[in-house]
Motif scaffolding. Structure first.
Motif, short mmCIF file in Angstrom:
data_model
loop_
_atom_site.label_atom_id
_atom_site.label_comp_id
_atom_site.label_asym_id
_atom_site.label_seq_id
_atom_site.Cartn_x
_atom_site.Cartn_y
_atom_site.Cartn_z
N ALA A 87 0.41 -1.09 -0.17
CA ALA A 87 -0.16 0.34 0.00
C ALA A 87 0.71 1.13 -0.01
O ALA A 87 0.78 2.31 -0.42
N ILE A 88 1.73 1.30 0.18
CA ILE A 88 2.72 2.86 0.60
C ILE A 88 3.23 2.65 -0.89
O ILE A 88 3.66 4.07 -1.14
N ARG A 89 4.07 1.49 -1.19
CA ARG A 89 4.56 1.73 -2.86
C ARG A 89 3.41 2.13 -3.52
O ARG A 89 3.72 2.89 -4.90
N LEU A 126 -5.57 4.67 -10.52
CA LEU A 126 -6.51 4.11 -10.32
C LEU A 126 -6.11 1.84 -10.12
O LEU A 126 -5.17 1.45 -10.78
N PHE A 127 -6.41 1.67 -8.93
CA PHE A 127 -5.82 -0.14 -8.79
C PHE A 127 -7.13 -0.17 -8.86
O PHE A 127 -7.86 -0.47 -8.04
N ILE A 128 -7.38 -1.99 -9.98
CA ILE A 128 -8.21 -2.87 -10.22
C ILE A 128 -7.35 -4.14 -9.60
O ILE A 128 -6.42 -4.69 -9.82
N ILE A 129 -8.59 -4.81 -9.38
CA ILE A 129 -8.33 -6.49 -9.36
C ILE A 129 -9.83 -6.95 -9.94
O ILE A 129 -10.79 -6.92 -9.18
N LEU A 165 -5.57 -0.78 0.73
CA LEU A 165 -5.53 0.43 0.32
C LEU A 165 -6.51 1.80 -0.08
O LEU A 165 -6.30 2.79 0.22
N THR A 166 -7.77 1.43 0.79
CA THR A 166 -8.39 2.01 0.77
C THR A 166 -8.12 2.89 1.83
O THR A 166 -8.08 4.03 2.24
N ASP A 167 -7.73 2.10 3.26
CA ASP A 167 -7.22 3.09 4.17
C ASP A 167 -6.03 4.20 3.89
O ASP A 167 -6.01 4.91 4.98
N ILE A 169 -6.45 5.16 -1.65
CA ILE A 169 -6.14 5.09 -2.87
C ILE A 169 -7.44 4.51 -3.74
O ILE A 169 -7.92 3.65 -3.10
N SER A 170 -7.45 4.73 -4.83
CA SER A 170 -9.04 4.50 -5.44
C SER A 170 -8.43 2.93 -5.81
O SER A 170 -7.83 3.35 -6.69
N VAL A 171 -9.91 2.20 -5.72
CA VAL A 171 -10.16 0.98 -6.02
C VAL A 171 -10.89 0.41 -6.62
O VAL A 171 -12.25 0.84 -6.01
#
Length: 430
Positions: free
Chosen positions: A115-117, A133-136, A168-170, A173-175
């Motif tokens: 998350a920090i990276r 934007l991060f996507i799974i 990531l949300t914490d 970061i937009s996911v």
């Protein structure tokens, strides 16, 4: 004496047969082997090892009569009623879906580090006015849909995904977790996933692309497709090819074991005009210009597949594995500039987003450091959006291979070591 002579004659015949088989296979694969050598850069012992491994894979995949051997093994496995195949390469559920195997991976104590990276990447992008934007993508294993014989170890990364999404949300970061989108009322489970392929279906990828486009519209305050002519349902010819899909998993288990399935393709009606620039591993470039079917989609792949497909029809979209490629929409030079960190899940998504953008610049998510230092590349470029997508079965340190030193420094300075330990103990709690 006659006994020894018979032994010698047998050895000569056997050796001759093996040499002939070797020569025939080399002749059948020499073009691919030469191309592989030419496309790679040799700078270390590791590079030589990678080339040897690649050549071995090429020969194995192109082995004369290979599919005959695979199908014979496949028929035996089916007759025996086996639910696992090839020493647990895959397991098959009660609905005939293949699943990746995982015996036990445990929790990952480095989630906060990832998350920090990603947070540092986000800050770097935002300094130039961009958004991250991060996507799974969704996983095929689903409680309620997946029923397995007792003890079969199908991979289920749900806990890892949830932990990663939370951390990531914490960190602001937009996911988008597409496990929350698929399956749905418009696209049920059997239309969201292939039985024989690990990736989502083409209609699911299209639906995901529309969701991403909607997110970008909200973030940029623009309308990318106001009349639906680029990515709306009427922008495509929806064509179903019966029995033409045998995915990458099915190609390894054999048609006899798992069977073929239908393949539904979305062919864009507006072919547009594009430039597709691909960087090879040795740094050389390959440029293709033309419409979407000359550059980004191989429509002929599906129609050329026989009753026993030798390739996955999924590879019709953005075929080939390139560490770095750049798509330029020559009809929309002033469109959005996108940078993607992605894998094969995103190949069709990239194609669907191309008409909406000016440039889509992308690299392979587990090979960020292969050609250049990604951090330097990002710092020297200006993008409207950076989208990182990773294989949900591959949440690991190698996937987040950037800003390592910077992240460690920040963790130390902000006293986050304690939080990392607390997360570790939370995961260990029973």
């Amino acid at each position: 004496m006659k006994y020894i002579l018979r032994k010698v004659m047998f050895a000569v015949i056997l050796l001759s047969g093996l040499l002939i088989l070797f020569a025939a296979n080399m002749n059948a694969n020499i073009g691919k082997i030469v191309q592989d050598f030419r496309s790679r850069r040799i700078a270390s012992v590791e590079d030589i090892s990678a080339i040897v491994e690649s050549v071995e894979d090429t020969i194995n995949e192109g082995f004369i009569g290979r599919m005959g051997f695979v199908e014979t093994y496949s028929q035996v496995a089916r007759i025996l009623g086996k639910k696992e195949i090839s020493d647990f390469l895959y397991v098959k559920d009660e609905n005939n879906y293949l699943h990746t195997v995982s015996f036990y991976t445990g929790f990952d104590p480095e989630m906060l580090t990832y998350a920090i990276r990603l947070k540092i990447l986000q800050e770097t992008v935002e300094e130039k006015g961009g958004k991250l934007l991060f996507i799974i993508p969704p996983i095929k294993y689903r409680v309620g849909n997946t029923t397995l014989d007792y003890g079969l170890p199908a991979a289920n990364p749900e806990n890892k995904i949830s932990e990663l999404m939370n951390v990531l949300t914490d960190n602001g970061i937009s996911v988008i977790d597409f496990n929350q989108y698929f399956p749905n009322q418009n696209l049920p489970y059997d239309q969201s996933f292939y039985r024989t392929e690990r990736y989502w279906t083409i209609p699911a990828a299209w639906m995901a692309a529309r969701e991403i486009a909607h997110w970008m519209e909200e973030q940029a305050g623009v309308e990318l497709d106001p009349d639906g002519s680029k990515i709306g349902p009427t922008a495509f010819d929806w064509v179903t090819y019966p029995g033409k899909m045998l995915g990458s998993q099915g190609l390894k288990t054999g048609k006899s074991y798992i069977g073929v399935e239908d393949f539904t393709a979305l062919w864009p009606k507006d072919a547009g005009l594009y430039e597709y620039l691909c960087y090879l591993e040795n740094g050389e470039r390959n440029i293709i210009r033309g419409d979407i079917y000359d550059t980004l989609i191989d429509r002929n792949l599906v129609t050329s597949l026989g009753d026993t497909p030798q390739k996955s029809a999924y590879n019709s979209y953005l075929p080939g594995l390139y560490l770095h490629n750049i798509i330029t929409n020559r009809n929309n030079f002033e469109g959005l500039r996108i940078f993607m960190i992605r894998d094969n899940y995103f190949s069709p998504v990239t194609v669907f987003l191309a008409p909406l953008c000016g440039i889509i610049d992308s690299i392979w998510s587990d090979l960020e450091e292969t050609i250049y230092k990604m951090e330097t590349y990002i710092k020297n470029q200006k993008f409207d959006f950076v989208i990182m997508e990773i294989d949900p079965y591959n949440i690991s340190d190698d996937t987040f291979d950037f800003y390592r030193e910077e992240a460690e420094i920040r963790i130390d300075l902000e006293g986050l070591r304690k939080e990392k330990k607390e997360r570790t103990w939370d995961n260990l709690a029973f």
